[in-house]
Design an enzyme around this catalytic site. Structure first.
Site, PDB file in Angstrom:
ATOM      1  N   TYR A  31      -2.786   4.354   3.064  1.00  0.00           N
ATOM      2  CA  TYR A  31      -1.752   4.429   4.095  1.00  0.00           C
ATOM      3  C   TYR A  31      -2.300   5.068   5.367  1.00  0.00           C
ATOM      4  O   TYR A  31      -1.986   4.648   6.480  1.00  0.00           O
ATOM      5  CB  TYR A  31      -0.551   5.221   3.573  1.00  0.00           C
ATOM      6  CG  TYR A  31       0.495   5.496   4.620  1.00  0.00           C
ATOM      7  CD1 TYR A  31       1.364   4.493   5.039  1.00  0.00           C
ATOM      8  CD2 TYR A  31       0.607   6.752   5.201  1.00  0.00           C
ATOM      9  CE1 TYR A  31       2.323   4.740   6.014  1.00  0.00           C
ATOM     10  CE2 TYR A  31       1.566   7.011   6.171  1.00  0.00           C
ATOM     11  CZ  TYR A  31       2.419   6.004   6.580  1.00  0.00           C
ATOM     12  OH  TYR A  31       3.353   6.246   7.544  1.00  0.00           O
ATOM     13  N   GLU A  32      -3.145   6.082   5.209  1.00  0.00           N
ATOM     14  CA  GLU A  32      -3.719   6.786   6.348  1.00  0.00           C
ATOM     15  C   GLU A  32      -4.971   6.096   6.891  1.00  0.00           C
ATOM     16  O   GLU A  32      -5.677   6.662   7.723  1.00  0.00           O
ATOM     17  CB  GLU A  32      -4.015   8.243   5.978  1.00  0.00           C
ATOM     18  CG  GLU A  32      -2.757   9.044   5.737  1.00  0.00           C
ATOM     19  CD  GLU A  32      -3.011  10.501   5.433  1.00  0.00           C
ATOM     20  OE1 GLU A  32      -4.164  10.894   5.131  1.00  0.00           O
ATOM     21  OE2 GLU A  32      -2.037  11.274   5.481  1.00  0.00           O
ATOM     22  N   GLU A  89      -1.674  20.394   1.188  1.00  0.00           N
ATOM     23  CA  GLU A  89      -2.795  19.487   1.464  1.00  0.00           C
ATOM     24  C   GLU A  89      -2.318  18.042   1.538  1.00  0.00           C
ATOM     25  O   GLU A  89      -2.688  17.310   2.448  1.00  0.00           O
ATOM     26  CB  GLU A  89      -3.875  19.640   0.396  1.00  0.00           C
ATOM     27  CG  GLU A  89      -5.062  18.725   0.584  1.00  0.00           C
ATOM     28  CD  GLU A  89      -5.873  19.001   1.836  1.00  0.00           C
ATOM     29  OE1 GLU A  89      -6.596  18.088   2.278  1.00  0.00           O
ATOM     30  OE2 GLU A  89      -5.811  20.117   2.397  1.00  0.00           O
ATOM     31  N   TYR A  92       3.026  12.953  -0.879  1.00  0.00           N
ATOM     32  CA  TYR A  92       3.113  11.496  -0.896  1.00  0.00           C
ATOM     33  C   TYR A  92       4.171  11.062  -1.896  1.00  0.00           C
ATOM     34  O   TYR A  92       4.245  11.592  -3.006  1.00  0.00           O
ATOM     35  CB  TYR A  92       1.763  10.885  -1.299  1.00  0.00           C
ATOM     36  CG  TYR A  92       1.741   9.379  -1.261  1.00  0.00           C
ATOM     37  CD1 TYR A  92       1.690   8.690  -0.049  1.00  0.00           C
ATOM     38  CD2 TYR A  92       1.768   8.639  -2.435  1.00  0.00           C
ATOM     39  CE1 TYR A  92       1.671   7.303  -0.014  1.00  0.00           C
ATOM     40  CE2 TYR A  92       1.749   7.256  -2.401  1.00  0.00           C
ATOM     41  CZ  TYR A  92       1.700   6.595  -1.195  1.00  0.00           C
ATOM     42  OH  TYR A  92       1.673   5.220  -1.157  1.00  0.00           O
ATOM     43  N   VAL A  93       4.970  10.112  -1.459  1.00  0.00           N
ATOM     44  CA  VAL A  93       5.959   9.455  -2.317  1.00  0.00           C
ATOM     45  C   VAL A  93       5.735   7.958  -2.152  1.00  0.00           C
ATOM     46  O   VAL A  93       5.587   7.468  -1.031  1.00  0.00           O
ATOM     47  CB  VAL A  93       7.399   9.852  -1.914  1.00  0.00           C
ATOM     48  CG1 VAL A  93       8.421   9.074  -2.728  1.00  0.00           C
ATOM     49  CG2 VAL A  93       7.612  11.357  -2.100  1.00  0.00           C
ATOM     50  N   GLY A  99      13.013   7.714   1.053  1.00  0.00           N
ATOM     51  CA  GLY A  99      14.423   7.702   1.411  1.00  0.00           C
ATOM     52  C   GLY A  99      15.333   8.115   0.263  1.00  0.00           C
ATOM     53  O   GLY A  99      16.537   8.228   0.433  1.00  0.00           O
ATOM     54  N   GLY A 103      10.844  13.340  -1.298  1.00  0.00           N
ATOM     55  CA  GLY A 103       9.988  14.086  -0.375  1.00  0.00           C
ATOM     56  C   GLY A 103      10.626  15.409   0.014  1.00  0.00           C
ATOM     57  O   GLY A 103       9.973  16.457   0.023  1.00  0.00           O
ATOM     58  N   TYR A 137       9.498  15.542   8.956  1.00  0.00           N
ATOM     59  CA  TYR A 137       9.230  16.972   8.991  1.00  0.00           C
ATOM     60  C   TYR A 137      10.123  17.678  10.012  1.00  0.00           C
ATOM     61  O   TYR A 137      10.652  18.757   9.751  1.00  0.00           O
ATOM     62  CB  TYR A 137       7.758  17.240   9.296  1.00  0.00           C
ATOM     63  CG  TYR A 137       6.812  16.695   8.254  1.00  0.00           C
ATOM     64  CD1 TYR A 137       7.115  16.729   6.897  1.00  0.00           C
ATOM     65  CD2 TYR A 137       5.593  16.131   8.629  1.00  0.00           C
ATOM     66  CE1 TYR A 137       6.247  16.229   5.951  1.00  0.00           C
ATOM     67  CE2 TYR A 137       4.714  15.628   7.678  1.00  0.00           C
ATOM     68  CZ  TYR A 137       5.048  15.679   6.345  1.00  0.00           C
ATOM     69  OH  TYR A 137       4.180  15.178   5.407  1.00  0.00           O
TER      70      TYR A 137
END
Length: 164
Positions: A31-32, A89, A92-93, A99, A103, A137
């Protein structure tokens, strides 16, 4: 933290979760846009989480008995406050569970651990382009530490400095 204090679906990671957590780490890295940067092995993860002197800790999120998310953290220390904090660190979900509140439940659990232990902070980093995470966040009241620039030594630069 006592497990009964954790929200439904959240529990401390167990040794049996290591392979799944490693898979989730790889999913997060994908994903990153950095999957090729994951060098950690399940054995290294097992040693870090469950070895004689654990260097990190993890909570997992479960749905129908399947681990679908995790929060991996370690202790930091504030010389100004004189107490520990938690450095998150990775959080992740899996996309299909986003939703659902998992998280938030993972972060709430870390906040509970911090408060119960007298820690003064929970902090983490987020990629500047990761707008969905930044918005998530912020919705929880997290504040960006824009006045700080994070630095890192790795590879050749790390080796050269160590050799001085």
């Amino acid at each position: 933290m006592i497990e009964s204090e954790l929200p439904p679906g959240i529990r401390p990671a167990e040794v049996a979760d290591v392979a799944t957590i490693h898979d989730l780490i790889c999913d997060l890295a994908t994903y990153e846009r950095a999957r090729d940067e994951v060098k950690a092995t399940p054995d290294q993860l097992r040693a870090a989480l469950f070895g004689p002197t654990p260097a990190a800790y993890a909570l997992v999120a479960e749905v129908d008995g399947q681990v679908v998310g995790f929060a991996l953290y370690f202790l930091s220390y504030s010389t100004w406050d004189g107490v520990h904090g938690i450095y998150l660190e990775d959080l992740y979900v899996r996309p299909e569970q986003r939703g659902s509140g998992l998280g938030t439940a993972l972060l709430s659990s870390l906040a509970t651990i911090a408060v119960n232990r007298g820690h003064t902070r929970v902090e983490w980093s987020v990629l500047n382009w990761n707008t969905p995470s930044i918005e998530f966040y912020r919705s929880l009241g997290a504040v960006a530490m824009d006045e700080w620039t994070r630095y890192r030594l790795t590879g050749e630069a790390l080796a050269q400095l160590a050799a001085r």
